[in-house]
Design an enzyme around this catalytic site. Structure first.
Site, short mmCIF file in Angstrom:
data_model
loop_
_atom_site.label_atom_id
_atom_site.label_comp_id
_atom_site.label_asym_id
_atom_site.label_seq_id
_atom_site.Cartn_x
_atom_site.Cartn_y
_atom_site.Cartn_z
N GLU A 1 3.73 41.23 7.03
CA GLU A 1 4.06 41.51 8.43
C GLU A 1 4.95 42.73 8.60
O GLU A 1 4.89 43.40 9.63
CB GLU A 1 4.70 40.28 9.08
N HIS B 1 6.16 26.60 12.43
CA HIS B 1 4.96 27.14 13.09
C HIS B 1 4.96 26.82 14.58
O HIS B 1 3.89 26.73 15.19
CB HIS B 1 3.69 26.56 12.47
C1 LIG Z 1 4.58 35.14 6.53
C2 LIG Z 1 3.32 34.44 6.88
N1 LIG Z 1 2.29 35.15 7.36
C3 LIG Z 1 1.13 34.54 7.70
C4 LIG Z 1 0.99 33.20 7.54
C5 LIG Z 1 -0.31 32.51 7.94
N2 LIG Z 1 -1.00 32.03 6.75
C6 LIG Z 1 -0.92 30.75 6.37
S1 LIG Z 1 -1.72 30.46 4.95
C7 LIG Z 1 -2.19 32.06 4.80
C8 LIG Z 1 -3.01 32.50 3.64
C9 LIG Z 1 -2.23 32.45 2.37
O1 LIG Z 1 -3.04 32.77 1.31
P1 LIG Z 1 -2.62 32.47 -0.17
O2 LIG Z 1 -1.23 32.98 -0.40
O3 LIG Z 1 -3.67 32.97 -1.05
O4 LIG Z 1 -2.51 30.89 -0.26
P2 LIG Z 1 -3.64 29.80 -0.11
O5 LIG Z 1 -3.69 29.42 1.33
O6 LIG Z 1 -4.92 30.39 -0.60
O7 LIG Z 1 -3.17 28.67 -0.96
C10 LIG Z 1 -1.74 32.79 5.89
C11 LIG Z 1 -2.01 34.22 6.11
C12 LIG Z 1 2.09 32.48 7.04
N3 LIG Z 1 2.04 31.15 6.89
N4 LIG Z 1 3.22 33.13 6.70
#
Ligand SMILES: Cc1ncc(C[n+]2csc(CCOP(=O)(O)OP(=O)(O)O)c2C)c(N)n1
Ligand SMILES: Cc1ncc(C[n+]2csc(CCOP(=O)(O)OP(=O)(O)O)c2C)c(N)n1
Ligand SMILES: [Mg+2]
Ligand SMILES: [Mg+2]
Lengths: 328, 341, 341, 328
Positions: free
Chosen positions: A65, A134
């Site tokens: 972000e 959230h």
């Molecule tokens: C700082 C932040 N930005 C965006 C999000 C929204 N978000 C939740 S899960 C996710 C994907 C995360 O991907 P990854 O780190 O590969 O973990 P996975 O869900 O695959 O376990 C996003 C963008 C968040 N929770 N926190």
């Protein structure tokens, strides 16, 4: 509001505003996590836009972000009009340096030689059991930093008109899309449509008590007003639509008439946005009020997960009605 | 008498081979994870249950193998997609499921929810919903062990997508600098929400990138029990012995959409069905039977026991009341007197 | 007729050798930087001037060489320790000094100050006081060139200490992913405030670490004009030609405390005096005379011209009034009507 | 306050509190940028402590505020009592996720199973020509997030007592050290010394007007009160000392007596901390006030660099006196 406008969701209205802005001006582009098709944004705000305008102008980003907001700032310094998406308002917490120390201040710090015409769209949770990280409404943080404009639409129509204005505004704008309203429907004027920033909208006229509110709490206040109408209490609902600029005149006009005000918002009540408005009303209408200004915001706690607690955490129509009833 | 509470959580990073006992403990763990997920999805689909749920299908082996080498007093940090980590670390299944359902018998009395599970008793210290947010905290947990002179290890789980965010970078640099006993477990399931790995970075290799901080970093097949078991032994052993942090990139595949109800349209269907065909719990079961000569009946007994304990946990959660209204304002501060009125 | 305003800022990343013309332009730039610093320090010491000032002594060559390859319409971003970058990029010296003094003829009418210099006319887009804050912004500037199909390059300057912070990491990953024309110029002066490089990271090499994002990365002697000139030509040329970002680690040494008045007690005195003995402006001057056969008189003429233009800039700044009270509330928004009352 | 206490600067008082806490409890340790000797913190708060307690317990960090705050949180979860230093309050902007989404919420999100007994010390600029990014008072951000305590001492004595309490408090505390007060001197009780959080201190008693303030603005308000005393206006100066917990009773007690209140702070006035206090007073003492509650905070602009503008930006004694004079 003409009633023969086509009916759309708030999310579709947001989409329309971006679509029109991108069609009009090649300097408009969008960036954010998962905003490209087929997803088109986790809340669907950018659905179809990458297909229509290409993945150069509607760009997926990594989960970063600070980089998202910073890149938007950079491009805007040379006249582009980026629309950045921060998936949820809670995640502003990782990007506040770019937002508060850079976007908000660069015009001033450069003595007006540069400016930052960005729009940051963000979804605001609450009422959906998303838990403490959230569900926050953080408009108070934004209001407190000089240089940021803040829009919080409560209807599809307002969403379209305000977003269009934000995109073409020469200052950084935070555009808050309340999740629980995103899929509510309402009339949306077709084509290019603008609502100036800084103009509140009286969503319901009334004589006895003014409710000053925005976003999620507008329909709650309207529902409370409806209930109270049956009881003979006439409630005016002032939807601020933007918190900066703040339509001070509209607030004071309404409360001068009713002499009673309740400020309602989903943000935490303590040191919240309502404190500014209550202070303003108390100061400007000193001696002319029939009752103290009431504030109703979220309880002083992180947002609880259990539905039973979450519904106690935020203001809602019944408690709003009770507060108004007690003061009318 | 749920499976998870009594499940041993290993004995501390030895690099000894995968004994039959260990192999069966791991089987029990992955089976518990899978059964719990299946049961939750069934409940969500029918409307019996209600929660936000992030699938862990396909990622079961990673924590099951890791926790073989952890003690109860070792610390773990995880994310919203962390039910498997919680189960493997030994969070009581009843409390876990109740928390996900928002009930008062949950780990957080229903106030945290599925994205905020924590149970210090079993060493599961933090579950965060903010991508990358757990890594700096894990460095602090590991620092506490170093300062206190204990040999506890901290394991922090996060996704591949989390490697793009600032907090991750700051935490890794600090951990390497301070040589604290933390293992960074990147569960690379190929997607950050709806975006593929190759669409959010040009890094040729995560392990290589993170080696740049001056720490050990290694890529491992996170869906293979023997490989994970060995890599975890090494990493945890190294951290425990005081040689500093280790970064483990565990390759896996998310067998479904980002969260319950989310689409998978952006995922390559062939790739997905191939991954499903080779999904790690079934693969491990076949390996136990074919390569280790474990009897079908032994596995079936474990499965049956697991299923009934999962069912019991779900029933207990359903029967549990929601938190009382007074809970709204408790646990904000150590004392309610500090609350603004 | 100040030196800096008329100073050419090169012509775009060609890898041609260091001509006599170029060598003298660079000499004029480093001399202007050094003279301005000397004059400011003198003013601060005597109480004639008042500002927070971050020395650039020892780092003059880096931007002087870089700006040989930049056009006026290329973008630059820098930090509080960025006066040298501003001068090299062509920010008018009068406006620069006036801003540092908080006067109305300054680049920001005195409202920004020494940590917030900007002059879009000369391409100096942002100066930030937040460590790492400039890098994401630079990625956006570079993105604008890419989207608009121009061949402008963005250079972002930052310190070695800034490599530890999240924003830096996010920006580098994003720049590499998007292949935007940005050159990350890490001015490694061996210290982040009062902490040595080796005391805040275990990274064996910054260039190697940043190569991990899938971009070009190179270490160069930032105190050698020929080396910097060549490395900058390559990096800027690559960015301009569309092959994506480049990370340049420019080795240098901060010849003084963190800011005016700050102590140096934590710096190794031998190392510092050795670095001072080999300081880059003098070193370059000797090289011009000894290796390039440039006449003493030519250099002395430049030096004299520079000194008088610096003196003129300081006098002009002193004579300039402070901003008027109305300035307090202008430039917050595009219109004062938007201000809350 | 006994007058034979030794005289120290506020910075020395801060140092004493940490020194005593570290001597008492091996679980107390400090981390931050440049806090080790010989520097001992850019504002000298930790001077001598790394020499005394070793570099394990007084640890320099890289420039990584997210990691600093996060590491403090992690260690605190298992009972340590970290004192993190964020060099300037403006830099909280890069660490707000750890502060607001983690430190503030972990107790609640875990249903009380964990807690976060950290203290984050930070210097607050202003009045020193540090410019827009090094001069912000951001206590309003902190107050708005349930779960954070906020202390802002105005004297060396208060600094020592409050910091000691923060270190041993079981909740996350933000401890703000106002730069322009750091080297002011005053009596400091020797040895272990504690001031409970949430107890305001009447720094000057008076009858006509109450000034509610904290930190930097306390000496400004006292100077204004002194001037006005000569004019026959009796001013009470209530130093809140902590904003969370907020000593609501002390505020209301004072204003109930004087019936006139001015809230003064260095933070931006708009949507600032004073709005909460003004709203509270307006609500609780409705109909009992002789004048509207006045607020005096920083102007709605980024902090300007030029000294002439900066002095207009923040409240100061003369303008405070003028405001009080106009309402008394
Ligand atoms: C700082 C932040 N930005 C965006 C999000 C929204 N978000 C939740 S899960 C996710 C994907 C995360 O991907 P990854 O780190 O590969 O973990 P996975 O869900 O695959 O376990 C996003 C963008 C968040 N929770 N926190
Ligand atoms: C986010 C942030 N943290 C801390 C500071 C305080 N600070 C100012 S300069 C500096 C050192 C930066 O070191 P480096 O990046 O090497 O740049 P240099 O000063 O050597 O040019 C620090 C820590 C800051 N400005 N921003
Ligand atoms: Mg992933
Ligand atoms: Mg440096």
């Amino acid at each position: 509001m003409t009633t023969d406008d086509p009916i759309h969701t708030l999310s579709e209205a947001v989409n329309q505003a971006m679509d029109i802005a991108m069609a009009e001006d090649p300097d408009v582009f969008a960036l954010g996590e998962d905003i490209e098709d087929p997803i088109g944004g986790v809340m669907k705000g950018t659905k179809g836009l990458s297909t229509k305008y290409g993945r150069e102008r509607v760009r997926n980003t990594p989960i970063s972000e600070q980089a998202i907001v910073g890149a938007a700032i950079g491009a805007s310094l040379v006249g582009m009009r980026p629309i950045a998406e921060v998936m949820l308002m809670d995640f502003f917490a990782v990007a506040m340096d770019q937002v508060a120390n850079h976007a908000a201040k660069l015009r001033y710090m450069s003595g007006g030689r540069t400016n930052v015409p960005i729009t940051i769209r963000t979804s605001v949770g609450g009422g959906r059991q998303f838990g403490a990280q959230h569900s926050q409404s953080l408009e108070a943080w934004m209001m407190h930093i000089p240089g940021l404009k803040v829009a919080v639409p409560s209807t599809p129509r307002d969403a379209k008109g305000l977003l269009y204005s934000c995109i073409f505004d020469d200052d950084p704008c935070i555009f808050m899309e309340t999740m629980s309203l995103l899929f509510t429907r309402g009339p949306v004027p077709p084509g290019r449509f603008e609502i100036p920033l800084g103009v509140a909208d009286v969503k319901r006229a009334g004589d006895d008590v003014s409710v000053v509110t925005w976003g999620w709490q507008v329909p709650e206040a309207l529902a409370a007003a409806e209930t109270l109408a049956d009881e003979g209490i006439s409630v005016e609902v002032v939807d601020l639509r933007t918190l900066v600029p703040l339509d001070r005149d509209a607030i004071l006009r309404s409360v001068a008439k009713t002499t009673r005000a309740v400020v309602v918002h989903a943000a935490t009540q303590f040191a919240g946005p309502g404190a500014e408005i209550a202070s303003l009303v108390g100061h400007e209408l000193f001696g002319r009020l029939s009752a103290p200004v009431e504030r109703m915001g979220a309880a002083y706690s992180p947002v609880p997960y259990a539905a039973e607690l979450e519904s106690l955490h935020y203001p809602e129509r019944k408690r709003i009605a009770a507060t108004i009833r007690a003061m009318a | 008498m749920t499976v998870s509470t009594t499940q041993p959580v290993g004995s501390g990073g030895s690099n000894e081979g995968l004994t039959d006992d260990a192999a069966l403990r791991i089987f029990r763990t992955v089976t518990t994870i899978r059964s719990t997920e299946d049961r939750i999805i069934r409940g969500l689909s029918s409307g019996e249950l209600r929660m936000t749920y992030y699938t862990v299908r396909g990622q079961e082996v990673i924590p099951a193998a890791i926790c073989e080498h952890l003690r109860r007093d070792d610390y773990m940090v995880t994310t919203y997609r962390g039910m498997h980590d919680c189960i493997a670390k030994g969070v009581p299944l009843d409390e876990l499921v109740a928390e996900m359902c928002g009930k008062v018998t949950g780990t957080s009395k229903g106030k945290g929810g599925p994205m905020h599970l924590s149970d210090p008793q079993s060493g599961l210290m933090v579950t965060t919903g903010v991508v990358g947010g757990g890594l700096p905290i894990a460095v602090g947990l590991a620092l506490s062990s170093k300062l206190r002179g204990t040999d506890q290890v901290t394991v922090v789980n996060f996704g591949d997508g989390a490697t793009s965010i600032g907090a991750t970078h700051e935490a890794c640099n600090l951990a390497a600098l301070w040589e604290v006993p933390v293992v960074f477990v990147c569960q690379n399931n190929q997607y950050g929400e709806h975006t593929k790995f190759a669409d959010y970075t040009r890094s040729p290799s995560l392990a290589e990138r993170f080696r740049g901080y001056g720490m050990e970093a290694r890529t491992v097949d996170g869906n293979s029990v023997p490989a994970m078991h060995e890599a975890a032994a090494e990493a945890i052993g190294a951290a425990r012995s005081g040689s500093g942090p280790v970064f483990l990139e565990c390759l896996t595949y998310r067998l479904g959409g980002h969260s319950f109800g989310a689409t998978t349209e952006y995922m390559d269907p062939d790739e997905l069905s191939q991954a499903e065909a080779n999904e790690p719990v079934g693969r491990y079961r076949r390996w136990l039977v074919d390569q280790r000569g474990i009897g079908e009946d032994v596995l079936a007994d474990i499965e049956a026991a697991v299923v009934s304990s999962v069912e019991a946990a779900v029933e207990a959660a359903k029967a549990s009341p929601p938190p009382a209204p007074e809970e709204l304002l408790t646990d904000v501060f150590s004392s309610v007197e500090a609350l603004p009125r």
